[in-house]
Write a protein that holds these residues in place. Structure first.
Motif, PDB file in Angstrom:
ATOM      1  N   LEU A  67       0.849  -1.181   0.000  1.00  0.00           N
ATOM      2  CA  LEU A  67       0.000   0.000   0.000  1.00  0.00           C
ATOM      3  C   LEU A  67       0.888   1.236   0.000  1.00  0.00           C
ATOM      4  N   ASN A  68       0.278   2.374  -0.285  1.00  0.00           N
ATOM      5  CA  ASN A  68       1.001   3.639  -0.257  1.00  0.00           C
ATOM      6  C   ASN A  68       0.371   4.554   0.780  1.00  0.00           C
ATOM      7  N   TRP A  69       1.200   5.113   1.645  1.00  0.00           N
ATOM      8  CA  TRP A  69       0.704   6.020   2.678  1.00  0.00           C
ATOM      9  C   TRP A  69       1.542   7.296   2.667  1.00  0.00           C
ATOM     10  N   LYS A  70       0.929   8.373   2.202  1.00  0.00           N
ATOM     11  CA  LYS A  70       1.560   9.695   2.183  1.00  0.00           C
ATOM     12  C   LYS A  70       2.932   9.659   1.511  1.00  0.00           C
ATOM     13  N   GLY A  71       3.008   8.942   0.380  1.00  0.00           N
ATOM     14  CA  GLY A  71       4.239   8.917  -0.403  1.00  0.00           C
ATOM     15  C   GLY A  71       5.181   7.780  -0.071  1.00  0.00           C
ATOM     16  N   THR A  72       4.886   7.012   0.974  1.00  0.00           N
ATOM     17  CA  THR A  72       5.740   5.877   1.344  1.00  0.00           C
ATOM     18  C   THR A  72       5.069   4.575   0.918  1.00  0.00           C
ATOM     19  N   THR A  73       5.802   3.752   0.184  1.00  0.00           N
ATOM     20  CA  THR A  73       5.317   2.414  -0.132  1.00  0.00           C
ATOM     21  C   THR A  73       5.576   1.506   1.061  1.00  0.00           C
ATOM     22  N   ILE A  74       4.526   0.891   1.560  1.00  0.00           N
ATOM     23  CA  ILE A  74       4.657  -0.019   2.703  1.00  0.00           C
ATOM     24  C   ILE A  74       4.280  -1.430   2.247  1.00  0.00           C
ATOM     25  N   ASN A  75       5.269  -2.301   2.227  1.00  0.00           N
ATOM     26  CA  ASN A  75       5.022  -3.722   1.982  1.00  0.00           C
ATOM     27  C   ASN A  75       4.787  -4.374   3.338  1.00  0.00           C
ATOM     28  N   LEU A  76       3.576  -4.841   3.541  1.00  0.00           N
ATOM     29  CA  LEU A  76       3.139  -5.284   4.854  1.00  0.00           C
ATOM     30  C   LEU A  76       3.078  -6.804   4.901  1.00  0.00           C
ATOM     31  N   LEU A  77       3.727  -7.392   5.901  1.00  0.00           N
ATOM     32  CA  LEU A  77       3.730  -8.841   6.075  1.00  0.00           C
ATOM     33  C   LEU A  77       2.890  -9.191   7.297  1.00  0.00           C
ATOM     34  N   ASP A  78       1.739  -9.821   7.043  1.00  0.00           N
ATOM     35  CA  ASP A  78       0.846 -10.273   8.107  1.00  0.00           C
ATOM     36  C   ASP A  78       1.233 -11.711   8.458  1.00  0.00           C
ATOM     37  N   THR A  79       1.725 -11.922   9.679  1.00  0.00           N
ATOM     38  CA  THR A  79       2.315 -13.207  10.050  1.00  0.00           C
ATOM     39  C   THR A  79       1.402 -14.006  10.983  1.00  0.00           C
ATOM     40  N   PRO A  80       1.612 -15.335  11.059  1.00  0.00           N
ATOM     41  CA  PRO A  80       0.828 -16.152  11.990  1.00  0.00           C
ATOM     42  C   PRO A  80       1.138 -15.795  13.441  1.00  0.00           C
ATOM     43  N   GLY A  81       0.179 -16.077  14.321  1.00  0.00           N
ATOM     44  CA  GLY A  81       0.374 -15.816  15.740  1.00  0.00           C
ATOM     45  C   GLY A  81       0.563 -17.068  16.562  1.00  0.00           C
ATOM     46  N   HIS A  82       0.196 -18.225  16.019  1.00  0.00           N
ATOM     47  CA  HIS A  82       0.291 -19.465  16.783  1.00  0.00           C
ATOM     48  C   HIS A  82       1.716 -20.005  16.731  1.00  0.00           C
ATOM     49  N   MET A  83       2.210 -20.519  17.871  1.00  0.00           N
ATOM     50  CA  MET A  83       3.583 -21.009  17.948  1.00  0.00           C
ATOM     51  C   MET A  83       3.861 -22.141  16.959  1.00  0.00           C
ATOM     52  N   ASP A  84       2.837 -22.907  16.585  1.00  0.00           N
ATOM     53  CA  ASP A  84       3.062 -24.010  15.650  1.00  0.00           C
ATOM     54  C   ASP A  84       3.492 -23.523  14.270  1.00  0.00           C
ATOM     55  N   PHE A  85       3.269 -22.233  13.988  1.00  0.00           N
ATOM     56  CA  PHE A  85       3.632 -21.686  12.677  1.00  0.00           C
ATOM     57  C   PHE A  85       4.719 -20.618  12.811  1.00  0.00           C
ATOM     58  N   ILE A  86       5.549 -20.766  13.855  1.00  0.00           N
ATOM     59  CA  ILE A  86       6.583 -19.774  14.135  1.00  0.00           C
ATOM     60  C   ILE A  86       7.626 -19.718  13.016  1.00  0.00           C
ATOM     61  N   ALA A  87       7.799 -20.815  12.271  1.00  0.00           N
ATOM     62  CA  ALA A  87       8.774 -20.806  11.169  1.00  0.00           C
ATOM     63  C   ALA A  87       8.407 -19.774  10.117  1.00  0.00           C
ATOM     64  N   GLU A  88       7.099 -19.570   9.897  1.00  0.00           N
ATOM     65  CA  GLU A  88       6.647 -18.546   8.949  1.00  0.00           C
ATOM     66  C   GLU A  88       7.106 -17.163   9.400  1.00  0.00           C
ATOM     67  N   VAL A  89       6.995 -16.903  10.701  1.00  0.00           N
ATOM     68  CA  VAL A  89       7.406 -15.608  11.244  1.00  0.00           C
ATOM     69  C   VAL A  89       8.917 -15.452  11.119  1.00  0.00           C
ATOM     70  N   GLU A  90       9.631 -16.504  11.464  1.00  0.00           N
ATOM     71  CA  GLU A  90      11.089 -16.465  11.454  1.00  0.00           C
ATOM     72  C   GLU A  90      11.633 -16.074  10.082  1.00  0.00           C
ATOM     73  N   ARG A  91      11.080 -16.662   9.029  1.00  0.00           N
ATOM     74  CA  ARG A  91      11.552 -16.344   7.677  1.00  0.00           C
ATOM     75  C   ARG A  91      11.260 -14.893   7.316  1.00  0.00           C
ATOM     76  N   SER A  92      10.160 -14.354   7.822  1.00  0.00           N
ATOM     77  CA  SER A  92       9.790 -12.983   7.497  1.00  0.00           C
ATOM     78  C   SER A  92      10.719 -11.968   8.153  1.00  0.00           C
ATOM     79  N   LEU A  93      11.187 -12.267   9.370  1.00  0.00           N
ATOM     80  CA  LEU A  93      12.004 -11.303  10.101  1.00  0.00           C
ATOM     81  C   LEU A  93      13.256 -10.905   9.329  1.00  0.00           C
ATOM     82  N   SER A  94      13.772 -11.822   8.506  1.00  0.00           N
ATOM     83  CA  SER A  94      15.042 -11.567   7.817  1.00  0.00           C
ATOM     84  C   SER A  94      14.939 -10.480   6.758  1.00  0.00           C
TER      85      SER A  94
END
Length: 624
Positions: A67-94
């Protein structure tokens, strides 16, 4: 930097039910990407697009939107919250420039919140703390702040003053409208910034607002301060200030060289393989070929897109700051395009501790299961699957029982495979008990034209694998020595008891070479056999995983929890009593505690909560 070209990759992370996906929906609506706001409970959100996510009301896969907010492009990563899917979060942090860590105002800091915050701190990723759901009845912000200070950080700055919390009429104002909170923030910043302290001692507070913002900004970008904002995502309250903060407080992570990292692989609705890739530096152009760092592989770009909202839009070129979608069979998760001199460090949050067998009663179903798991492990390498060397059963690795249920449902809904995953077992490791040597001589002990002698010895628990060569490269050239090391690594994947072997030193001590017949492949195969022989001679012990746990129970159940943990060979902290609840922390073996969540819920009538994650520690398996 040209403000109009500012591009940020921002993660929304949180414990389950803190409102991550709702925040994302509001951002898309505010930016004009969507015309109406979807809801998790009705299954019509943009990012939870999988049928299973809609059905269960949870995020399973990381979703990326732009999305674009006031001239800034923001690529937003919505990650899982359950610990069983923590690997998804881990890959995103990098690949992130900053993170919004959402905290529910009613539930406060949860176990997952602590895990995520500690990982973000270690990776020096700037964080905005967003306290969501401040309209809910019973909200106690003082308690939430206290928990943040106790469990996360003392370097937090509440930047808003709230009125009528716990009601739909909640009002949020800037902290500068409240004299006491202004003084609190200014004094706190003075403790971290000598330059601001000098100004604070000389100037009246009303003259320091701009100075405060500048000095706080520098600390936020260096992960030394953590601003707190508030809101009600469900009703759009606090969304504009949060978007403003993201676009102004975070900055692009850039490289002077071509550097792009693959953090996600999936398939689109037509089955085409998509590689989500963050560019830290340089450009990637359609129809060009690029090297992959640390390998001799290359990738040719035949199809390239950027996101508009959640929709891929074909482009000819992508540049620094972008998140690109590269349609390719040549890229894998964590591949790095280019040859950067400095690569952002990885940080592992957790490791699977369970394994389970997938039922495949006949050859036709077995083939379908193997094909499906090949695709799923391509998208999630932590899932992993293997064929048991003796039973030939299909075995998958898992983080928990929820992931098991989701995997069964995925096989059914996505691949039309109706099968059962058996009750999971604990993943053990093996370590040698004694020192041992083994050798295979060419043409004497076996038919291959390669001689390899190896010596192994145990190392302290937690040491990992240490490989040493005592054979000179004059006697055996590097390609052959590399093959020996590769063969050893492969042989350690399955010890005498069928588990990965760790905490040992392997020394390459003896070799013979036939200049006419020997090949690196011969040495690779021989080294694998020799290390297996040495392990059988040394005998191995099992190492079991140890879990960190946190328990919240009514006070009357505290004694029961202590007794249970001792019975399960765990340890337990001194209970912390807050109101009607007690909180206990400690470590417990995975094999004794994997069914305890259900037992706890039963004897506390659903009031008890248990969170467990792999501590990274293991200990020798002992009799119960």
């Amino acid at each position: 930097m040209d403000y109009n070209k500012k591009k940020l990759s921002v993660g929304i992370v949180a414990h389950v039910d803190a409102g991550k996906t709702t925040i994302t929906e509001q951002f898309l609506y505010k930016a004009g990407i969507i015309k109406s706001i979807g809801r998790v409970d009705t299954g019509n959100t943009v990012t939870d697009a999988m049928e299973l996510e809609k059905e269960r009301g949870i995020t399973i896969k990381t979703s990326t939107v732009s999305l674009n907010w006031k001239g800034t492009t923001i690529n937003l990563l919505d990650t899982p919250g359950h610990m069983d899917f923590i690997a998804e979060v881990e890959r995103s942090l990098s690949v992130l420039d900053g993170v919004v860590l959402a905290i529910s105002a009613r539930e406060g800091v949860q176990p997952q919140t602590k895990v995520l915050f500690n990982a973000l701190k270690r990776m020096n990723i700037p964080v905005i703390l967003f306290i969501n759901k401040v309209d809910r009845m019973g909200v106690n912000l003082s308690k939430v702040y206290s928990d943040i200070e106790k469990y996360l950080t003392k370097d937090y700055f509440p930047l808003e003053i709230l009125e009528d919390t716990g009601t739909r009429e909640v009002i949020i104002k800037s902290f500068v409208t409240d004299e006491a909170l202004t003084q609190y923030n200014y004094e706190k910043l003075s403790m971290q910034s000598d330059a601001f302290m000098e100004k604070y001692l000389e100037e009246p507070p009303e003259n320091l607002h701009a100075e405060f913002d500048d000095h706080l900004l520098a600390l936020v970008r260096n992960s030394k301060a953590f601003p707190i904002l508030h809101g009600v995502a469900l009703h759009g309250i606090g969304m504009d200030p949060l978007l403003d903060a993201i676009s102004s407080w975070f900055e692009m992570s850039l490289s002077n060289e071509l550097y792009a990292r693959v953090y996600k692989v999936d398939r689109d609705e037509k089955g085409f393989r998509r590689c989500f890739t963050r560019l830290f530096g340089g450009e990637i152009k359609l129809r060009e070929t690029y090297p992959l760092s640390g390998t001799d592989r290359q990738v040719k770009i035949l199809n390239l897109s950027l996101l508009k909202g959640a929709k891929p839009v074909p482009v000819e070129v992508v540049s620094e700051g972008d998140i690109a979608i590269i349609y390719s069979d040549q890229l894998n998760i964590e591949d790095i395009i280019g040859s950067p001199s400095v690569i952002r460090d990885d940080f592992s949050i957790s490791t699977p501790t369970l394994k389970a067998t997938v039922e495949a009663p006949d050859l036709a179903i077995r083939k379908e299961v193997l094909n499906a798991l090949t695709i799923l492990t391509d998208e999630d390498p932590f899932l992993g699957f293997s064929i048991h060397p003796e039973t030939e059963e299909i075995v998958v690795t898992l983080f928990g029982l929820v992931q098991k249920e989701i995997l069964e449902a995925t096989l059914k809904y996505r691949f039309d495979i109706d099968t059962v995953i058996k009750k999971p077992d604990i993943i053990y490791l093996e370590t040698p008990r004694n020192e041992a040597e083994a050798v295979l001589r060419m043409y004497k002990d076996h038919y291959l034209p390669a001689t390899v002698g190896l010596k192994i010895k145990p190392l302290p628990i937690g040491s990992g694998v240490r490989y040493i060569t005592n054979v000179s490269f004059g006697d055996l050239k590097k390609p052959f020595q590399n093959a020996v090391e590769e063969g050893v690594a492969f042989g350690l994947k399955s010890g005498p008891q069928g588990n990965v072997v760790t905490d040992l030193e392997v020394s390459f001590v003896y070799s013979e070479f036939n200049s006419v017949d020997s090949t690196p492949s011969d040495y690779r195969k021989t080294a694998e056999q020799v290390v297996i022989m040495a392990l059988k001679s040394a005998e191995t012990s099992l190492l079991e995983p140890i879990l960190d746990y946190e328990v919240s129970v009514p006070v009357y159940a505290v004694g029961r929890v202590i007794a249970d943990m001792i019975k399960m060979k765990g340890n337990v902290s001194t209970p912390e009593i807050e109101g009607e609840f007690g909180f206990l922390y400690g470590e417990v073996p995975a094999r004794t505690s994997n069914l305890y969540a259900a037992e706890l819920a039963d004897y506390t009538e659903g009031k008890g909560e248990l969170s467990m994650r792999f501590s990274g520690k293991r200990r020798p398996l002992s009799p119960l």
